[in-house]
Design a protein around this motif. Structure first.
Motif, PDB file in Angstrom:
ATOM      1  N   SER A 142     -23.634 -54.116 -58.008  1.00  0.00           N
ATOM      2  CA  SER A 142     -25.767 -54.148 -58.027  1.00  0.00           C
ATOM      3  C   SER A 142     -25.448 -55.026 -56.526  1.00  0.00           C
ATOM      4  O   SER A 142     -24.688 -54.996 -55.429  1.00  0.00           O
ATOM      5  N   ALA A 143     -26.340 -54.074 -55.340  1.00  0.00           N
ATOM      6  CA  ALA A 143     -26.695 -54.481 -54.422  1.00  0.00           C
ATOM      7  C   ALA A 143     -27.845 -55.782 -54.089  1.00  0.00           C
ATOM      8  O   ALA A 143     -28.841 -55.329 -55.070  1.00  0.00           O
ATOM      9  N   TYR A 144     -27.747 -56.575 -53.139  1.00  0.00           N
ATOM     10  CA  TYR A 144     -28.656 -57.275 -53.132  1.00  0.00           C
ATOM     11  C   TYR A 144     -28.522 -57.509 -51.213  1.00  0.00           C
ATOM     12  O   TYR A 144     -26.940 -57.275 -50.507  1.00  0.00           O
ATOM     13  N   LEU A 145     -29.538 -57.455 -51.330  1.00  0.00           N
ATOM     14  CA  LEU A 145     -29.873 -57.804 -49.717  1.00  0.00           C
ATOM     15  C   LEU A 145     -30.934 -58.640 -49.545  1.00  0.00           C
ATOM     16  O   LEU A 145     -32.042 -59.090 -49.816  1.00  0.00           O
ATOM     17  N   THR A 146     -30.482 -59.630 -48.257  1.00  0.00           N
ATOM     18  CA  THR A 146     -31.073 -61.027 -47.549  1.00  0.00           C
ATOM     19  C   THR A 146     -31.810 -61.061 -46.619  1.00  0.00           C
ATOM     20  O   THR A 146     -31.303 -60.222 -45.312  1.00  0.00           O
ATOM     21  N   ALA A 147     -32.710 -61.665 -45.931  1.00  0.00           N
ATOM     22  CA  ALA A 147     -33.554 -61.629 -44.726  1.00  0.00           C
ATOM     23  C   ALA A 147     -33.657 -63.176 -44.002  1.00  0.00           C
ATOM     24  O   ALA A 147     -34.709 -63.445 -45.122  1.00  0.00           O
ATOM     25  N   GLY A 148     -33.788 -63.115 -42.923  1.00  0.00           N
ATOM     26  CA  GLY A 148     -34.263 -64.075 -42.387  1.00  0.00           C
ATOM     27  C   GLY A 148     -33.354 -65.023 -42.257  1.00  0.00           C
ATOM     28  O   GLY A 148     -32.469 -65.409 -43.338  1.00  0.00           O
ATOM     29  N   SER A 149     -33.153 -66.274 -41.503  1.00  0.00           N
ATOM     30  CA  SER A 149     -32.626 -67.559 -42.285  1.00  0.00           C
ATOM     31  C   SER A 149     -32.320 -68.162 -43.455  1.00  0.00           C
ATOM     32  O   SER A 149     -31.668 -68.669 -43.624  1.00  0.00           O
ATOM     33  N   ALA A 150     -33.796 -67.921 -43.902  1.00  0.00           N
ATOM     34  CA  ALA A 150     -33.756 -68.565 -45.321  1.00  0.00           C
ATOM     35  C   ALA A 150     -33.076 -67.231 -46.366  1.00  0.00           C
ATOM     36  O   ALA A 150     -32.321 -68.390 -47.398  1.00  0.00           O
ATOM     37  N   GLN A 151     -32.570 -66.399 -45.781  1.00  0.00           N
ATOM     38  CA  GLN A 151     -32.331 -65.146 -46.541  1.00  0.00           C
ATOM     39  C   GLN A 151     -32.736 -65.405 -47.867  1.00  0.00           C
ATOM     40  O   GLN A 151     -32.190 -65.421 -48.728  1.00  0.00           O
ATOM     41  N   VAL A 152     -33.758 -64.876 -47.912  1.00  0.00           N
ATOM     42  CA  VAL A 152     -34.581 -64.820 -49.380  1.00  0.00           C
ATOM     43  C   VAL A 152     -34.312 -63.204 -48.850  1.00  0.00           C
ATOM     44  O   VAL A 152     -33.752 -62.430 -48.926  1.00  0.00           O
ATOM     45  N   PRO A 153     -34.925 -62.398 -50.369  1.00  0.00           N
ATOM     46  CA  PRO A 153     -34.375 -61.223 -51.461  1.00  0.00           C
ATOM     47  C   PRO A 153     -35.227 -60.542 -50.132  1.00  0.00           C
ATOM     48  O   PRO A 153     -36.482 -60.774 -49.450  1.00  0.00           O
ATOM     49  N   SER A 154     -34.879 -59.366 -49.225  1.00  0.00           N
ATOM     50  CA  SER A 154     -35.402 -58.765 -47.901  1.00  0.00           C
ATOM     51  C   SER A 154     -36.290 -57.873 -48.151  1.00  0.00           C
ATOM     52  O   SER A 154     -36.315 -56.514 -49.150  1.00  0.00           O
ATOM     53  N   PRO A 155     -37.847 -58.387 -47.817  1.00  0.00           N
ATOM     54  CA  PRO A 155     -38.445 -57.682 -47.815  1.00  0.00           C
ATOM     55  C   PRO A 155     -38.846 -56.474 -46.537  1.00  0.00           C
ATOM     56  O   PRO A 155     -39.701 -55.699 -46.475  1.00  0.00           O
ATOM     57  N   LEU A 156     -38.139 -56.388 -45.627  1.00  0.00           N
ATOM     58  CA  LEU A 156     -37.555 -55.677 -44.527  1.00  0.00           C
ATOM     59  C   LEU A 156     -37.601 -53.612 -45.473  1.00  0.00           C
ATOM     60  O   LEU A 156     -37.872 -53.274 -45.597  1.00  0.00           O
ATOM     61  N   SER A 157     -35.932 -54.077 -45.218  1.00  0.00           N
ATOM     62  CA  SER A 157     -35.287 -52.929 -45.356  1.00  0.00           C
ATOM     63  C   SER A 157     -34.960 -51.315 -46.409  1.00  0.00           C
ATOM     64  O   SER A 157     -34.817 -52.702 -47.851  1.00  0.00           O
ATOM     65  N   SER A 158     -35.633 -50.665 -46.968  1.00  0.00           N
ATOM     66  CA  SER A 158     -35.525 -50.593 -48.642  1.00  0.00           C
ATOM     67  C   SER A 158     -34.367 -49.156 -48.266  1.00  0.00           C
ATOM     68  O   SER A 158     -34.130 -48.606 -49.268  1.00  0.00           O
ATOM     69  N   THR A 159     -33.836 -48.888 -47.395  1.00  0.00           N
ATOM     70  CA  THR A 159     -32.582 -47.825 -47.952  1.00  0.00           C
ATOM     71  C   THR A 159     -30.782 -48.748 -46.919  1.00  0.00           C
ATOM     72  O   THR A 159     -31.095 -49.576 -45.817  1.00  0.00           O
ATOM     73  N   LEU A 160     -30.315 -48.446 -47.862  1.00  0.00           N
ATOM     74  CA  LEU A 160     -29.085 -49.263 -47.741  1.00  0.00           C
ATOM     75  C   LEU A 160     -28.105 -48.501 -47.942  1.00  0.00           C
ATOM     76  O   LEU A 160     -28.315 -47.630 -48.826  1.00  0.00           O
ATOM     77  N   TYR A 161     -26.792 -48.438 -46.612  1.00  0.00           N
ATOM     78  CA  TYR A 161     -26.071 -47.021 -46.716  1.00  0.00           C
ATOM     79  C   TYR A 161     -24.718 -48.018 -47.245  1.00  0.00           C
ATOM     80  O   TYR A 161     -23.835 -48.932 -46.956  1.00  0.00           O
TER      81      TYR A 161
END
Length: 891
Positions: free
Chosen positions: A64-83
């Motif tokens: 199961s993949a989790y991707l966070t973004a920013g200093s607050a580490q919220v679920p990322s609204p940025l990248s939709s593609t994970l390798y």
């Protein structure tokens, strides 16, 4: 049909948690830098929750993949593609999955090669955006993969001594070998090789005695190899050998042993805390103890090769005498140079008080100082002060801090960093997960789990992943490796390998003290204060991907002098999945962004140049993985599990039933005439018929990353062993061959005999199929040449790769990985499948669990035939970036 042109602009803005205490000309510069960094360069982090950490060959590995973004580490609204890349024990890329994420979440799986190599496999996860900030940000997971059908050769090696002399490391070793039943391999020959970073540096044959043991001595060059291991090979019979790869320990002289004063500096005649770390070149800890010469100060490392002591330097240079705990090997190491004058730092974190205390002592001119406390670029405290009688004390309210690694830096009046200290702090902000169970843990009984998640102030409606395992086969409650807390709060913000990172998130005082040793011995890597003061930001070479990108080049088909003028280019994906229009300039470069489709699809691209019209050629750039190989990892002993080996055959049969896609073809939408024609063409090409096994590269995930034909075979055919070293290759086919006819099979390229070196030069992307002949009866058609089996490689014809006409290109292009569903048998209904023995080690897996508005959900599954104890691992995060983890054993 969907027609669109995508233009995407994204901005993330995160505000400071607390106002700063002081303002001057440097403070606004610091604030502006961090504010800009957060808005324009938000860091992404990835984490993979795996269903377990130990597998057998041929098993499914679920994640199961989790991707966070920013200093607050919220679920990322940025990248939709994970390798997501899978590497075998030697660091060879086996497969790449391209995942589609939604709101920072996704899932996938790998089918481990059934006849591959046992070893420590690694998985890397990353986005294109993460590549701008360095490969250190990529998530790395490690799993053990054992050969469940193996066990005929289980060696144990110990070392009586490790010594160095004249640029050589000499090992006095004892080798003892048994089979899976504990029977010694009496009087057997073992081939011993030492490989350092893939190159052989020593070899010899040893003969075991009647007890299956032998003592021997060997030497290798004294060099800090990133990896080094023993390759021990036992000839099970005249045609089949078993190889075990075991980590070779290093000489203590090659260990990186550092002494680090708290804050980064020590001053003569001023007491300081000194931390130390001792790591070997492969990142594993050294077990040491020792003392500071000329003093009564002694020290000893913990499980991670870390420790600390108080010491008052009496001069500007000191030495430590250090001993390796097991071998007694001795080295002398210099402490860092001690300053004649300057500043020292001490940070006190008393759990009973509501603030951190920072003491700065010593001399500095001018006396004005600035203290900055920040976590991932969020400034939580900043204050200006002066030394008074050589001392300055600061209290930082703990309510200002956020969970994770906090950096405390003391700067001079002109912004030069003088002292620096990391501190891990955990607020009371973790998600509280509660679990209830109904149903008995008995054979094929239905079990219901009730899941409730909350945090101080309300219910949590985040996204979770749940694994339920047979605790007697695999028990992740004992795993000390990475988890969602250690990955997103600790290791992702530190240099290098953190040994047993998951251990630090146990609440025991001992582990918390060990965590502070990690802070004292690992440098912060996210921000450089030189960059802060010069307002230098990362260079952006890779953009945020909210879909799949197709890039390529338009060129002048007639090679005229005028060349391209630029024009319009259009892509049709599949039979109307998407139509996208873009433009290209005089340089001919084009890109289609944000495509969204599963598996692979035919893409028809047409280009119309303003000057040359359709008299142009179109070429696509095939995407390549970031890594084809990485440094391999090796265990100190053979990877083996009696519990998993005992159930291997049952689990393998069930996996064959579950993963029956290779035997069952879905013919919906298939044109029979075309299929028949293709089959006839294949039969014409294969004048010797089909082999016992036929491998189709298009059905081998990750084959696009392969660099030679033999990687298509490696680990995918029972009884066939492939050994590749540089340009040399050796293939052994079990069950064929003889002592007189040699060991190498016959190699064919499009029905013509060739040598192995010729096949090594064939581009795997040009291969249509590979046939392996193992059965002596089938191989008899080749005569004596086929006595050792046959490897037949057939290449594609041009039309099977793509069609390229003036102004157009038709080809197939890979899409997002198709997510598979975890098999959940329903034992309240009788089926043919349910008649199979169920001894699965992963009983239940759900990678994407969502909770209702009350933070609740129910999960239902049936137990196996075997499990008497279940261990449940639940991990997840909510929309605010709060994390949660629960491990519970049920009996």
């Amino acid at each position: 049909m969907k027609v669109h042109i995508v233009v995407l602009t994204l901005l993330l803005s995160f505000s400071f948690l607390k106002p700063v205490v002081a303002q001057d000309e440097i403070i606004p510069k610091i604030q502006t830098f961090f504010d800009t960094y957060q808005k324009e360069f938000p860091i992404e982090k990835a984490y993979l929750h795996l269903d377990k950490s130990t597998y057998t060959l041929g098993e499914d590995l679920w994640f199961s993949a989790y991707l966070t973004a920013g200093s607050a580490q919220v679920p990322s609204p940025l990248s939709s593609t994970l390798y997501v890349d899978l590497f075998d024990g030697e660091g060879l890329l086996l497969e790449q999955k391209v995942l589609r994420l939604e709101k920072g979440r996704g899932s996938g799986d790998f089918v481990l090669p059934a006849f591959g190599k046992a070893g420590i496999y690694q998985i890397k996860a990353y986005t294109a955006w993460m590549r701008n900030f360095g490969e250190e940000y990529f998530s790395t997971s490690v799993v053990n993969v054992i050969d469940g059908a193996g066990g005929s050769f289980l060696p144990k090696i110990t070392y009586g001594s490790i010594t160095t002399s004249n640029g050589k490391v000499t090992y006095k070793a004892n080798l003892a070998a048994v089979d899976s039943k504990g029977n010694p391999l009496s009087s057997k020959a073992i081939d011993v090789k030492v490989l350092a970073e893939g190159e052989e540096v020593y070899s010899q044959e040893v003969i075991l005695n009647a007890d299956g043991e032998v003592n021997f001595t060997f030497s290798i060059p004294e060099k800090a190899n990133l990896s080094q291991h023993l390759e021990l090979t036992y000839l099970e019979n005249e045609n089949y050998s078993v190889t075990q790869k075991i980590r070779l320990p290093y000489s203590l002289t090659l260990a990186d042993i550092q002494f680090l004063p708290e804050g980064g500096h020590a001053v003569v005649d001023m007491k300081s805390n000194f931390a130390f770390r001792a790591l070997y070149p492969d990142g594993l800890p050294a077990a040491i103890n020792g003392n500071i010469l000329g003093s009564e100060t002694s020290f000893e490392s913990n499980f991670a090769g870390l420790g600390k002591f108080e010491f008052t330097p009496t001069g500007n240079s000191h030495q430590a005498k250090i001993f390796e705990k097991t071998t007694g090997q001795e080295v002398l190491v210099n402490l860092p140079e001690i300053d004649a004058s300057g500043l020292v730092m001490q940070v006190i974190n008393n759990p009973a008080v509501a603030y951190l205390t920072v003491f700065i002592q010593g001399e500095h001119n001018p006396k004005e100082l600035l203290l900055v406390s920040q976590t991932r670029g969020i400034i939580n405290y900043m204050i200006k002060g002066v030394l008074s009688n050589g001392t300055w004390g600061v209290r930082i309210p703990k309510e200002n801090l956020i969970s994770g690694i906090n950096e405390i830096t003391v700067l001079s009046a002109d912004g030069t960093p003088l002292l620096q200290r990391l501190l891990f702090f955990q607020q009371d902000d973790l998600i509280d997960i509660e679990l209830s169970k109904s149903g008995n843990i008995a054979k094929r009984e239905k079990i219901n789990l009730g899941l409730n998640a909350s945090f101080p102030g309300g219910a949590s409606t985040g996204s979770f992943s749940v694994a339920v395992l047979d605790a007697d086969q695999v028990d992740p409650s004992k795993d000390m490796g990475s988890n969602i807390l250690s990955s997103l709060l600790l290791t992702s913000d530190l240099h290098g390998n953190i040994y047993q990172a998951g251990r630090y998130f146990d609440d025991s005082p001992e582990n918390q003290q060990s965590l502070d040793l990690v802070m004292l011995t690992h440098g912060w890597r996210r921000f450089s204060w030189e960059d802060v003061m010069s307002s230098t930001f990362p260079k952006i070479d890779n953009f945020i991907e909210q879909g799949l990108n197709v890039e390529g080049q338009v060129s002048d088909a007639e090679d005229t002098k005028k060349g391209l003028a630029g024009g319009k280019i259009t892509a049709l994906v599949g039979e109307g999945i998407e139509i996208i229009t873009s433009e290209f300039g005089p340089n001919g470069r084009f890109i289609f962004k944000d495509l969204n489709y599963l598996d692979s699809a035919t893409i028809t691209i047409t280009a119309d140049d303003n000057r040359l019209k359709n008299f142009v050629d179109i070429d696509l750039e095939l995407p390549e993985p970031v890594f084809f190989t990485i440094a391999g990892k090796y265990s100190d002993k053979p990877l083996w599990s009696e519990e998993l080996a005992a159930t291997y055959e049952s689990r393998f049969r069930m996996n064959q039933m579950i993963n029956g896609q290779d035997e069952i073809v879905d013919i919906e939408g298939v044109t029979v005439e075309s299929t028949t024609l293709q089959k006839e063409e294949d039969e014409i090409q294969k004048i010797y018929g089909s082999g016992d096994v036929t491998l189709l590269p298009e059905k081998i995930p990750g084959a696009v990353a392969f660099t030679n034909v033999f990687q298509l075979i490696q680990g995918r055919v029972a009884g066939v062993q492939v050994f590749v070293s540089g340009l040399d290759v050796n293939v052994l086919i079990r069950g064929v061959g003889s002592i007189t006819s040699g060991t190498q099979p016959l190699y064919l390229l499009d029905n013509m005999p060739v040598d192995a070196g010729t096949l090594m030069q064939v581009n795997p992307s040009m291969v249509k199929s590979v046939d392996v002949f193992k059965d002596p009866a089938k191989a008899a058609i080749f005569g004596a040449q086929g006595a050792n089996g046959v490897i037949a490689v057939y290449t594609k014809t041009g039309g099977e790769i793509f069609t390229n006409e003036k102004g157009s290109l038709v080809t197939r292009f890979g899409g997002y990985a198709v997510p598979r569903e975890f098999y959940l048998p329903k034992y309240d209904t009788k089926t043919v499948e349910n008649a199979m023995t169920d001894e699965r080690s992963t009983v239940y897996w759900n990678p994407l669990v969502t909770l209702d508005e009350k933070g609740e959900t129910n999960l239902e599954f049936f137990n196996t035939d075997l499990a008497k104890r279940l261990v449940i691992v639940i991990e997840g995060m909510d929309e605010s970036g709060r994390l949660g983890r629960l491990v519970r054993v049920l009996e």
